[in-house]
Design a protein around this motif. Structure first.
Motif, PDB file in Angstrom:
ATOM      1  N   LEU A  72       1.325  -1.509  -0.091  1.00  0.00           N
ATOM      2  CA  LEU A  72      -0.004   0.137   0.425  1.00  0.00           C
ATOM      3  C   LEU A  72       0.893   1.057  -0.123  1.00  0.00           C
ATOM      4  CD1 LEU A  72      -1.892  -0.553   2.945  1.00  0.00           C
ATOM      5  CD2 LEU A  72      -2.627  -0.625   0.192  1.00  0.00           C
ATOM      6  N   PHE A 100      -3.178 -10.491   3.344  1.00  0.00           N
ATOM      7  CA  PHE A 100      -1.887 -10.991   4.072  1.00  0.00           C
ATOM      8  C   PHE A 100      -0.961 -10.493   5.564  1.00  0.00           C
ATOM      9  CE2 PHE A 100       2.677  -8.954   2.324  1.00  0.00           C
ATOM     10  CZ  PHE A 100       3.586 -10.681   2.515  1.00  0.00           C
ATOM     11  N   TYR A 142       2.618 -13.829  -1.548  1.00  0.00           N
ATOM     12  CA  TYR A 142       1.469 -13.457  -0.491  1.00  0.00           C
ATOM     13  C   TYR A 142       1.134 -14.653   0.720  1.00  0.00           C
ATOM     14  CZ  TYR A 142       2.041  -9.332  -3.024  1.00  0.00           C
ATOM     15  OH  TYR A 142       2.249  -8.612  -4.274  1.00  0.00           O
ATOM     16  N   ASP A 184      -8.043  -6.931  -1.530  1.00  0.00           N
ATOM     17  CA  ASP A 184      -7.229  -6.897  -2.198  1.00  0.00           C
ATOM     18  C   ASP A 184      -6.752  -7.894  -2.570  1.00  0.00           C
ATOM     19  OD1 ASP A 184      -4.269  -5.647  -2.900  1.00  0.00           O
ATOM     20  OD2 ASP A 184      -4.017  -5.365   0.280  1.00  0.00           O
TER      21      ASP A 184
HETATM   22  C1  SAM Z   1      -1.504  -8.798  -2.043  1.00  0.00           C
HETATM   23  S1  SAM Z   1      -2.075  -9.440  -0.345  1.00  0.00           S
HETATM   24  C2  SAM Z   1      -2.976  -8.512  -0.014  1.00  0.00           C
HETATM   25  C3  SAM Z   1      -2.294  -7.396   1.020  1.00  0.00           C
HETATM   26  C4  SAM Z   1      -3.235  -6.275   2.569  1.00  0.00           C
HETATM   27  N1  SAM Z   1      -3.893  -5.929   2.420  1.00  0.00           N
HETATM   28  C5  SAM Z   1      -2.232  -5.413   3.319  1.00  0.00           C
HETATM   29  O1  SAM Z   1      -2.535  -4.145   3.177  1.00  0.00           O
HETATM   30  O2  SAM Z   1      -0.750  -5.518   2.805  1.00  0.00           O
HETATM   31  C6  SAM Z   1      -3.559 -10.294  -1.394  1.00  0.00           C
HETATM   32  C7  SAM Z   1      -4.024 -11.408   0.025  1.00  0.00           C
HETATM   33  O3  SAM Z   1      -5.043 -11.986  -1.427  1.00  0.00           O
HETATM   34  C8  SAM Z   1      -5.436 -13.099  -0.743  1.00  0.00           C
HETATM   35  N2  SAM Z   1      -6.119 -14.365  -1.192  1.00  0.00           N
HETATM   36  C9  SAM Z   1      -6.691 -13.727  -2.785  1.00  0.00           C
HETATM   37  N3  SAM Z   1      -7.011 -14.883  -3.622  1.00  0.00           N
HETATM   38  C10 SAM Z   1      -8.101 -14.991  -2.615  1.00  0.00           C
HETATM   39  C11 SAM Z   1      -9.510 -15.981  -2.192  1.00  0.00           C
HETATM   40  N4  SAM Z   1     -10.335 -15.932  -2.924  1.00  0.00           N
HETATM   41  N5  SAM Z   1      -9.758 -16.259  -0.365  1.00  0.00           N
HETATM   42  C12 SAM Z   1      -8.309 -15.531   0.109  1.00  0.00           C
HETATM   43  N6  SAM Z   1      -7.799 -15.333   0.264  1.00  0.00           N
HETATM   44  C13 SAM Z   1      -6.977 -14.407  -0.730  1.00  0.00           C
HETATM   45  C14 SAM Z   1      -3.855 -14.141  -1.010  1.00  0.00           C
HETATM   46  O4  SAM Z   1      -3.845 -14.855   0.351  1.00  0.00           O
HETATM   47  C15 SAM Z   1      -3.387 -12.539   0.079  1.00  0.00           C
HETATM   48  O5  SAM Z   1      -2.749 -12.522   1.190  1.00  0.00           O
END
Ligand code: SAM
Length: 254
Positions: A72, A100, A142, A184
């Protein structure tokens, strides 16, 4: 007249250009270089925010950046915090899909007051990308353990952690309504799944905020496809984020 370049502005233009460049995304998306770029941008944006935002808010945003890895930017962090503050007095819960290490979740926790917050993540990283996503992300990118995030956010009340692939993981929460949802999730299928699940559960005036709308093709495609037959339109922010504000059906019928 001799015009002097402000080094901070030149720096900002170069970093913004790189982060928004498709080739840069393809080669370095989500990796150390992207984190480096996001960190430089976040630092510069913190300086800019410091000129007109309350010091205690700036202190929180800086603290979160020091404590957890996150992509972010400073402005994006501020949008999440400020929007959660604005929605906290409305009926309905808050939720985040894509936790994450818990950086954005901590911003939500700090602004939500007593409101229930549901934090959804596989806690094993991203699921497999599909053709709509291109080649930016790797499966399991992540990953961060549930226990680590629970420990990080243990001081906040009314926070639940739901491990598993969303929306299948949202068992027992079918009747909940939401005033704010932060997405996210980086991927097309995940974003579409989230929109399908949350849209009918948003209160009128409730907001779905998503990271990466203008940066990741899959996220944009999911929003654009989902909204094709809906009365709402995407509200793009000057960051990579977008907002969907749920309209009141009664008002639309008039
Ligand atoms: C870029 S990271 C999130 C970053 C976080 N919001 C931050 O503040 O740093 C993306 C996250 O989305 C999760 N994710 C993506 N698709 C998902 C799904 N269908 N169900 C659960 N988690 C999901 C991944 O496990 C990962 O931890």
């Amino acid at each position: 007249m001799c015009r002097r370049f402000d080094p901070a502005s030149v720096h900002l233009v170069i970093v913004m250009g790189l982060l928004n460049n498709q080739l840069f995304q393809k080669w370095f998306g989500g990796g150390a270089l992207e984190r480096f770029g996001a960190n430089r941008l976040a630092g510069l944006q913190m300086v800019m925010l410091g000129r007109h935002k309350p010091p205690e808010v700036l202190q929180l945003l800086r603290q979160v950046r020091r404590e957890r890895v996150s992509l972010l930017t400073g402005f994006e962090s501020h949008v999440i915090y400020s929007l959660a503050q604005a929605q906290a007095h409305l009926p309905g819960d808050m939720a985040e899909v894509g936790v994450f290490q818990g950086a954005s979740a901590k911003l939500l926790c700090s602004a939500k007051g007593d409101k229930p917050l549901h934090l959804f993540d596989t806690f094993e990283g991203l699921p497999k990308a599909t053709a709509e996503d291109g080649t930016v992300h790797a499966e399991h990118q992540y990953a961060c353990s549930l226990e680590s995030v629970q420990e990080y956010l243990k001081q906040y009340d009314n926070v639940s952690f739901i491990k598993g692939l969303f929306p299948e993981s949202a068992v027992g929460l079918e009747e909940r309504k939401y005033c704010l949802v932060h997405l996210d999730v980086d991927l097309y299928q995940s974003t579409l799944g989230c929109l399908n699940y949350f849209y009918p559960r948003m209160i009128p005036g409730g907001v779905i905020l998503s990271h990466d709308y203008s940066l990741l093709a899959g996220v944009k495609a999911a929003f654009d496809e989902f909204l094709k037959d809906k009365p709402e339109r995407v509200f793009e922010l000057p960051t990579t984020q977008c907002m969907l504000i749920k309209l009141d059906e009664g008002m639309l019928a008039q």
